[in-house]
Design an enzyme around this catalytic site. Structure first.
Site, mmCIF file in Angstrom:
data_model
loop_
_atom_site.group_PDB
_atom_site.id
_atom_site.type_symbol
_atom_site.label_atom_id
_atom_site.label_comp_id
_atom_site.label_asym_id
_atom_site.label_seq_id
_atom_site.Cartn_x
_atom_site.Cartn_y
_atom_site.Cartn_z
ATOM 1 N N ASN A 42 0.836 -1.204 0.000
ATOM 2 C CA ASN A 42 0.000 0.000 0.000
ATOM 3 C C ASN A 42 0.870 1.253 0.000
ATOM 4 O OD1 ASN A 42 0.540 -0.910 2.688
ATOM 5 N ND2 ASN A 42 -1.076 0.373 3.523
ATOM 6 N N CYS A 53 -4.156 0.661 -2.458
ATOM 7 C CA CYS A 53 -3.982 -0.559 -1.665
ATOM 8 C C CYS A 53 -2.888 -1.452 -2.254
ATOM 9 C CB CYS A 53 -5.274 -1.368 -1.641
ATOM 10 S SG CYS A 53 -6.654 -0.555 -0.830
ATOM 11 N N GLU A 55 -3.102 -4.541 -2.985
ATOM 12 C CA GLU A 55 -3.615 -5.424 -4.038
ATOM 13 C C GLU A 55 -3.583 -4.738 -5.394
ATOM 14 O OE1 GLU A 55 -4.873 -4.700 -1.135
ATOM 15 O OE2 GLU A 55 -6.048 -6.333 -0.269
ATOM 16 N N CYS A 87 -10.350 -4.830 -0.162
ATOM 17 C CA CYS A 87 -11.471 -3.883 -0.100
ATOM 18 C C CYS A 87 -12.336 -4.028 -1.361
ATOM 19 C CB CYS A 87 -10.958 -2.446 0.049
ATOM 20 S SG CYS A 87 -10.365 -1.703 -1.495
ATOM 21 N N CYS A 90 -10.694 -3.031 -4.702
ATOM 22 C CA CYS A 90 -9.705 -4.015 -5.159
ATOM 23 C C CYS A 90 -10.383 -5.277 -5.674
ATOM 24 C CB CYS A 90 -8.723 -4.347 -4.045
ATOM 25 S SG CYS A 90 -7.588 -2.983 -3.699
HETATM 26 N N1 THU Z 1 -5.211 -1.454 2.669
HETATM 27 C C1 THU Z 1 -4.655 -2.280 1.738
HETATM 28 O O1 THU Z 1 -3.588 -1.993 1.193
HETATM 29 N N2 THU Z 1 -5.307 -3.421 1.430
HETATM 30 C C2 THU Z 1 -6.429 -3.867 2.056
HETATM 31 O O2 THU Z 1 -6.927 -4.932 1.727
HETATM 32 C C3 THU Z 1 -7.036 -3.062 3.117
HETATM 33 C C4 THU Z 1 -6.477 -1.710 3.292
HETATM 34 C C5 THU Z 1 -4.468 -0.254 3.073
HETATM 35 C C6 THU Z 1 -5.054 1.048 2.650
HETATM 36 C C7 THU Z 1 -4.471 1.976 3.701
HETATM 37 O O3 THU Z 1 -3.178 2.366 3.307
HETATM 38 C C8 THU Z 1 -4.357 1.119 4.933
HETATM 39 O O4 THU Z 1 -4.401 -0.227 4.475
HETATM 40 C C9 THU Z 1 -5.455 1.354 5.949
HETATM 41 O O5 THU Z 1 -6.693 1.265 5.381
#
Ligand code: THU
Length: 133
Positions: A42, A53, A55, A87, A90
């Site tokens: 992320n 994110c 993903e 999320c 994604c």
């Molecule tokens: N985040 C991800 O990278 N992937 C997920 O599946 C859930 C959330 C990140 C986004 C943000 O930088 C942090 O996690 C908090 O939400």
């Protein structure tokens, strides 16, 4: 490559997360149809809504290298007390490049692992008929 090995790659990628605002590091590892591995982390921004994110970082990196189909995804949420699935945004992006039965394997720091297919994560996928396949 088995899912636990893929998970270890996701955990390694999470160490490169840029998450100074949430302090919530996430890594993703995608296995491409040709056996190649693609990771992402992320990347946050001080304009919070611009955050990408792990993903989507992994998908965009792999697609930028010419990969189009992925057979498995692992997600490691290093700072989470429980497994964290992708999320909604994604899930939509992943569904473009993965078959409905492709496994998504995810965990947090408690050591538990969950697994679900893309079809389970995104049932009643909208615009499926428009997909360029
Ligand atoms: N985040 C991800 O990278 N992937 C997920 O599946 C859930 C959330 C990140 C986004 C943000 O930088 C942090 O996690 C908090 O939400």
């Amino acid at each position: 490559m088995d899912l636990e090995t893929l998970y270890k790659e996701a955990a390694r990628a999470a160490q490169s997360a840029y998450a100074p605002y949430s302090r919530f590091r996430v890594g993703a590892a995608l296995l491409a149809e040709d056996g190649s591995l693609h990771t992402g982390a992320n990347v946050e921004n001080r304009s919070y809504g611009l955050t990408v994110c792990a993903e989507r970082s992994a998908v965009f990196s792999a697609v930028s290298k010419g990969k189009r189909r992925f057979t498995a995804l692992a997600i490691a949420a290093l700072d989470s007390d429980y497994p964290v699935g992708p999320c909604g945004a994604c899930r939509q992006v992943l569904s473009e490049f993965m078959d409905k039965d492709a496994p998504v394997y995810f965990g947090g720091k408690d050591g538990r692992r969950e697994s679900a297919s893309i079809g389970e994560l995104l049932p009643f996928d909208s615009l499926y008929d428009l997909a360029a396949r």
